[in-house]
Design a protein around this motif. Structure first.
Motif, PDB file in Angstrom:
ATOM      1  N   LEU A 151       0.837  -1.085   0.103  1.00 46.03           N
ATOM      2  CA  LEU A 151      -0.150  -0.052  -0.106  1.00 46.03           C
ATOM      3  C   LEU A 151       0.860   1.130  -0.022  1.00 46.03           C
ATOM      4  O   LEU A 151       1.797   1.458   0.951  1.00 46.03           O
ATOM      5  N   SER A 152       0.732   1.828  -1.199  1.00 46.39           N
ATOM      6  CA  SER A 152       1.712   3.017  -1.060  1.00 46.39           C
ATOM      7  C   SER A 152       1.031   4.149  -0.449  1.00 46.39           C
ATOM      8  O   SER A 152       0.120   4.349  -0.123  1.00 46.39           O
ATOM      9  N   THR A 153       2.156   5.075   0.102  1.00 46.71           N
ATOM     10  CA  THR A 153       1.532   6.127   0.793  1.00 46.71           C
ATOM     11  C   THR A 153       1.825   7.622  -0.053  1.00 46.71           C
ATOM     12  O   THR A 153       1.983   8.537   0.329  1.00 46.71           O
ATOM     13  N   LYS A 154       2.174   7.259  -1.336  1.00 47.53           N
ATOM     14  CA  LYS A 154       2.436   8.367  -2.185  1.00 47.53           C
ATOM     15  C   LYS A 154       1.290   8.870  -2.873  1.00 47.53           C
ATOM     16  O   LYS A 154       0.200   8.141  -2.975  1.00 47.53           O
ATOM     17  N   GLU A 155       0.958   9.844  -3.702  1.00 49.80           N
ATOM     18  CA  GLU A 155      -0.057  10.416  -4.153  1.00 49.80           C
ATOM     19  C   GLU A 155      -0.479   9.369  -5.507  1.00 49.80           C
ATOM     20  O   GLU A 155       0.491   8.572  -6.069  1.00 49.80           O
ATOM     21  N   PRO A 162      -2.592  11.008  -0.763  1.00 52.54           N
ATOM     22  CA  PRO A 162      -1.769   9.809  -0.330  1.00 52.54           C
ATOM     23  C   PRO A 162      -2.717   9.135   0.924  1.00 52.54           C
ATOM     24  O   PRO A 162      -3.459   9.772   1.490  1.00 52.54           O
ATOM     25  N   PHE A 163      -2.522   7.643   0.890  1.00 49.46           N
ATOM     26  CA  PHE A 163      -3.093   7.160   1.927  1.00 49.46           C
ATOM     27  C   PHE A 163      -2.832   7.947   3.496  1.00 49.46           C
ATOM     28  O   PHE A 163      -1.649   8.015   3.905  1.00 49.46           O
ATOM     29  N   ALA A 164      -3.689   7.885   4.387  1.00 49.38           N
ATOM     30  CA  ALA A 164      -3.440   8.346   5.778  1.00 49.38           C
ATOM     31  C   ALA A 164      -4.158   7.552   6.669  1.00 49.38           C
ATOM     32  O   ALA A 164      -5.196   7.402   6.719  1.00 49.38           O
ATOM     33  N   PHE A 165      -3.671   7.220   7.796  1.00 45.78           N
ATOM     34  CA  PHE A 165      -4.302   6.574   8.886  1.00 45.78           C
ATOM     35  C   PHE A 165      -5.309   7.293   9.660  1.00 45.78           C
ATOM     36  O   PHE A 165      -6.118   7.197  10.225  1.00 45.78           O
ATOM     37  N   SER A 166      -4.851   8.750   9.312  1.00 43.45           N
ATOM     38  CA  SER A 166      -5.900   9.606  10.220  1.00 43.45           C
ATOM     39  C   SER A 166      -7.120   9.973   9.409  1.00 43.45           C
ATOM     40  O   SER A 166      -8.051  10.778   9.708  1.00 43.45           O
ATOM     41  N   ASN A 167      -7.378   9.406   7.984  1.00 41.78           N
ATOM     42  CA  ASN A 167      -8.264   9.820   6.996  1.00 41.78           C
ATOM     43  C   ASN A 167      -9.085   8.533   7.356  1.00 41.78           C
ATOM     44  O   ASN A 167      -9.101   7.525   6.937  1.00 41.78           O
ATOM     45  N   ALA A 168     -10.482   8.844   7.657  1.00 43.54           N
ATOM     46  CA  ALA A 168     -11.729   7.950   7.870  1.00 43.54           C
ATOM     47  C   ALA A 168     -12.025   7.156   6.608  1.00 43.54           C
ATOM     48  O   ALA A 168     -12.340   6.179   6.492  1.00 43.54           O
TER      49      ALA A 168
END
Length: 415
Positions: A151-155, A162-168
């Motif tokens: 799972l990429s954390t880039k755009e 980008p994927f973010a754990f703070s994003n519901a």
């Protein structure tokens, strides 16, 4: 009548006007009892008991015990966060790939005691190593590549954020991914774990909130989460938990912390260059660990070019370690090649001499160890090398050590 008593009467839906009524004006009426202190006291107690029912209490006799559900027995629990901590070069991400391989196949690929309970999918969230590097390490570790996902954390290619754990929204997508895979995400690996913190990861309140939310995610998806982190720059000689860099929440929230360090002046006689121990394990055993090295390996080039092999590394466990995390780490911190070999050999000779006439109580052996100026960590390495057995004695239940029934490949020294 005190203000506190009036408040309790209000809780009983008795109006303040009623409470202040003059009983002499209402002879034989409803409120003549308020002049009786005993009645007031009893009503006070009733009000207190009614308030007690609002406490969030549970009686222990109503609690049903459940066994710990492990992803990797004694190392990574299901529904919890585990941190893996070490210095650069300790092979943290290589270990993560090895663990991912075990879970993807449901097999103990590294060591018989590093055993997954169930086969499952693995999700790797990383901004440390690229997908090509991780692919090579997973292949070297023997992973089922159809069950490991990056799972990429880039755009995104289409400009998605980008994927973010703070994003519901992203967490909902993770839940959907779990459903697509029949609720069988076994493990999520986050490298580094600081990715989950929205903002400054050294801010303890922000870090604690993020790691607690990560624990909720592990429970929601019914999987284990392994987060990779760093030790302080000079960890030698410190208490195991004091070696962990960053906010104190990283030491407090995870239920387990796996710690690795390099063996000073290694490798040892077993070929290991690092050790891996339980720095913290709230749900299982806290002693023991492994000695390991990072083994270079060449993978065949998929294009068929034999002169252009793909070089990568994998974990090679060279021995199982016994003793507390503190003892094992301290031994690794001060170890020197020649001294280590000599100390282990001397400890082996000591045990062979001590046990050659028959079993001996462990408590007596420990006294002799102190006199001989060995550490118990060194003696336990010798214990393992010689395959010595430990049995509980019938009668008093005390433990005694004895040489194995089969001959060992080391002669008993003459006195």
């Amino acid at each position: 009548m005190t203000d506190a008593t009036k408040f309790l009467f209000d809780l009983l839906e008795v109006g303040s006007d009623d409470c202040n009524s003059d009983s002499s004006d209402v002879q034989g009426g409803r409120y003549s009892r308020w002049s009786d202190p005993r009645y007031i006291a009893s009503r006070h107690k009733v009000a207190l008991m009614q308030e007690a029912n609002k406490l969030n209490l549970k009686t222990f006799s109503d609690v049903s015990l459940k066994p710990i559900n492990w992803i990797i027995n004694e190392w990574i629990p299901r529904g919890e966060v585990t941190a893996q901590v070490g210095l650069p070069g300790d092979g943290k991400s290589t270990w993560a790939c090895a663990i991912a391989a075990c879970v993807s196949r449901g097999e103990a690929l590294l060591h018989p005691s590093i055993e997954p309970n169930k086969r499952g999918h693995v999700l790797i969230v990383s901004n440390e190593d690229g997908i090509d590097t991780l692919t090579a390490r997973l292949i070297a570790a023997g992973a089922d590549m159809t069950r490991v996902h990056f799972l990429s954390t880039k755009e995104g290619e289409n400009g998605e954020s980008p994927f973010a754990f703070s994003n519901a929204r992203d967490l909902n997508r993770l839940e959907g991914f779990n459903l697509l895979n029949e609720d069988n995400i076994g493990l999520i690996i986050i490298d580094p774990i600081y990715l989950v913190v929205d903002g400054d990861c050294s801010n303890n309140s922000k870090a604690r909130k993020a790691y607690e939310n990560l624990t909720k995610l592990a429970k929601q998806l019914d999987c284990g989460i392994l987060g990779i982190a760093h030790t302080v720059k000079n960890p030698s000689g410190r208490d195991p938990l004091a070696r962990i860099a960053g906010a104190s929440a990283l030491r407090e929230v995870p239920r387990g912390i796996i710690l690795s360090t390099i063996i000073k002046n290694g490798p040892t006689q077993n070929g290991g260059t690092h050790v891996l121990v339980h720095a913290k394990n709230s749900l299982g055993k806290t002693d023991g660990g492994f000695q390991y090295c990072l083994q270079a390996i060449d993978l065949p080039n998929p294009n068929g070019d034999q002169n252009a092999v793909i070089r990568t590394v994998k974990i090679a466990i060279t021995g199982e370690l016994f003793g507390s995390a503190e003892d094992i780490l301290n031994e690794a911190d001060r170890r020197k090649p020649v001294e280590t070999v000599n100390k282990t050999q001397l400890a082996e000779e000591f045990l062979l001499t001590t046990l050659k006439d028959g079993p001996k109580l462990l408590i007596d052996i420990q006294e002799l160890v102190d006199t001989a100026n060995f550490s118990m960590a060194t003696v336990k390495i010798a214990y393992n090398n010689l395959h010595i057995t430990s049995n509980k004695r019938i009668g008093d239940g005390r433990y005694e050590w004895s040489l194995p029934d089969y001959p060992v490949d080391k002669p008993v020294p003459d006195e």
